[in-house]
Design a protein around this motif. Structure first.
Motif, short mmCIF file in Angstrom:
data_model
loop_
_atom_site.label_atom_id
_atom_site.label_comp_id
_atom_site.label_asym_id
_atom_site.label_seq_id
_atom_site.Cartn_x
_atom_site.Cartn_y
_atom_site.Cartn_z
N UNK A 94 0.83 -1.21 0.00
CA UNK A 94 0.00 0.00 0.00
C UNK A 94 0.86 1.26 0.00
N UNK A 95 2.11 1.10 0.43
CA UNK A 95 3.01 2.25 0.43
C UNK A 95 3.43 2.65 -0.99
N UNK A 96 3.01 1.88 -2.00
CA UNK A 96 3.24 2.29 -3.39
C UNK A 96 2.41 3.51 -3.77
N UNK A 97 1.38 3.81 -2.97
CA UNK A 97 0.54 4.98 -3.24
C UNK A 97 1.29 6.23 -2.77
N UNK A 98 1.59 7.11 -3.74
CA UNK A 98 2.34 8.32 -3.41
C UNK A 98 1.43 9.51 -3.18
N UNK A 99 0.24 9.48 -3.75
CA UNK A 99 -0.73 10.57 -3.55
C UNK A 99 -2.08 10.08 -4.04
N UNK A 146 -10.58 18.71 -10.08
CA UNK A 146 -9.93 17.73 -9.22
C UNK A 146 -9.11 18.42 -8.14
N UNK A 147 -8.86 17.68 -7.07
CA UNK A 147 -7.83 18.12 -6.13
C UNK A 147 -7.01 16.91 -5.72
N UNK A 148 -5.73 17.14 -5.46
CA UNK A 148 -4.81 16.09 -5.06
C UNK A 148 -4.46 16.23 -3.59
N UNK A 149 -4.17 15.11 -2.96
CA UNK A 149 -3.81 15.14 -1.54
C UNK A 149 -2.90 13.97 -1.21
N UNK A 150 -2.36 14.01 -0.01
CA UNK A 150 -1.38 13.02 0.40
C UNK A 150 -2.06 11.81 1.05
N UNK A 151 -1.39 10.65 1.02
CA UNK A 151 -2.00 9.45 1.60
C UNK A 151 -2.44 9.64 3.05
N UNK A 152 -1.68 10.43 3.82
CA UNK A 152 -2.04 10.58 5.23
C UNK A 152 -3.32 11.43 5.41
N UNK A 153 -3.81 12.08 4.34
CA UNK A 153 -5.06 12.84 4.43
C UNK A 153 -6.28 11.99 4.07
N UNK A 154 -6.03 10.79 3.56
CA UNK A 154 -7.15 9.98 3.04
C UNK A 154 -8.19 9.67 4.10
N UNK A 155 -7.73 9.37 5.31
CA UNK A 155 -8.66 8.93 6.36
C UNK A 155 -9.65 10.02 6.75
N UNK A 167 -24.35 14.41 -3.75
CA UNK A 167 -24.91 13.53 -4.77
C UNK A 167 -24.09 13.44 -6.04
N UNK A 168 -22.99 14.18 -6.10
CA UNK A 168 -22.16 14.16 -7.31
C UNK A 168 -21.41 12.83 -7.43
N UNK A 169 -21.01 12.52 -8.64
CA UNK A 169 -20.17 11.35 -8.89
C UNK A 169 -18.72 11.75 -8.67
N UNK A 170 -18.01 11.01 -7.81
CA UNK A 170 -16.64 11.36 -7.46
C UNK A 170 -15.74 10.13 -7.60
N UNK A 171 -14.65 10.33 -8.30
CA UNK A 171 -13.61 9.30 -8.43
C UNK A 171 -12.45 9.65 -7.51
N UNK A 172 -12.07 8.72 -6.66
CA UNK A 172 -10.86 8.89 -5.84
C UNK A 172 -9.89 7.80 -6.27
N UNK A 173 -8.79 8.21 -6.90
CA UNK A 173 -7.83 7.21 -7.36
C UNK A 173 -6.44 7.48 -6.78
N UNK A 174 -5.71 6.41 -6.50
CA UNK A 174 -4.34 6.58 -6.01
C UNK A 174 -3.42 6.90 -7.17
N UNK A 175 -2.26 7.42 -6.86
CA UNK A 175 -1.21 7.59 -7.85
C UNK A 175 -0.03 6.71 -7.46
N UNK A 176 0.19 5.70 -8.31
CA UNK A 176 1.34 4.81 -8.14
C UNK A 176 2.20 4.93 -9.40
N UNK A 177 3.07 3.96 -9.59
CA UNK A 177 3.88 3.97 -10.81
C UNK A 177 3.15 3.30 -11.98
#
Ligand code: ZN
Length: 226
Positions: A94-99, A146-155, A167-177
């Motif tokens: 899971x630490x492969x997620x950089x943002x 969109x907005x980007x954030x760090x893994x420690x903000x996910x919780x 009610x909007x449709x929202x995609x939350x995706x990790x950024x890995x390699x």
């Protein structure tokens, strides 16, 4: 800058008709080529002002596809979802997620909700906020921001978005390699999913330097409500 999503990857040649192929080949740089549903199309007609109509547009009175398409057997398409072809031997770290990215989708009926949610985010979270996309951009097939954030903000940010999506449709995706998998396979959705057109992106890993990094550009003024 979320136009980093418009990655210069090898795009498959779509099933363009013979005249379309001739048109694309003949117009060179004059044709701005885009992707629609994995199909190569000319976004703008080639510059032919004052010239005869390109060959591909001539009405020959016959279908450019010929008259035997009805005989074609139904083909088996190649698998397009990552991870389907070969089962991995072990899980990814899971630490492969950089943002993370949160993409908020809207349309002409829901843009006021998107504006409200955007303002709430600006007030509360130290994130990297992108601009408004009022037309499809990159793999995102409807208007979005969109907005980007760090893994420690996910919780905090993920449940906050669940409770405040309006009610909007929202995609939350990790950024890995592996950006293609990030969008197609590792995605989390709030409320519902919609199409994400990253199927033409190259499979596999990118260099570590190319993994999305987050540079917050928002200074929040309010602590999230608890
Ligand atoms: Zn993204």
């Amino acid at each position: 800058m979320n136009d980093r999503h418009e990655m210069p990857t090898a795009l498959p040649e779509g099933p363009a008709s013979p005249p379309r192929r001739r048109l694309l080949a003949g117009s060179g740089a004059a044709a701005v080529v885009g992707l629609t549903g994995g199909r190569t199309v000319a976004a703008h007609p080639p510059a032919t002002a004052g010239k005869a109509e390109p060959e591909g547009y001539q009405d020959t009175g016959r279908s450019p596809w010929g008259y035997d398409t009805w005989k074609e057997a139904t083909p088996a398409p190649p698998g397009i979802r990552p991870g389907e072809q070969v089962l991995p031997l072990r899980p990814r770290a899971y630490t492969d997620v950089k943002s993370y990215h949160a993409h908020i989708y809207f349309d002409e009926d829901s843009h006021a909700k998107a504006a409200r949610l955007r303002q709430w985010v600006i007030e509360r979270f130290e994130v990297e906020l992108g601009d408004w996309n009022t037309t499809p951009r990159g793999p995102h097939v409807t208007p979005s921001f969109y907005f980007g954030f760090l893994p420690e903000q996910l919780a905090v940010i993920y449940p906050w978005l669940q409770l405040n999506s309006l009610g909007l449709t929202i995609l939350v995706h990790p950024n890995t390699d592996d950006p293609r998998s990030d969008h197609l396979y590792y995605a989390g959705w709030i409320n519902r999913s919609q199409a994400v057109n990253a199927y033409g992106w190259a499979e596999g890993k990118v260099a570590e330097l190319q993994v999305e990094k987050i540079y917050p550009n928002i200074k929040p003024s309010i602590r999230p409500e608890v």
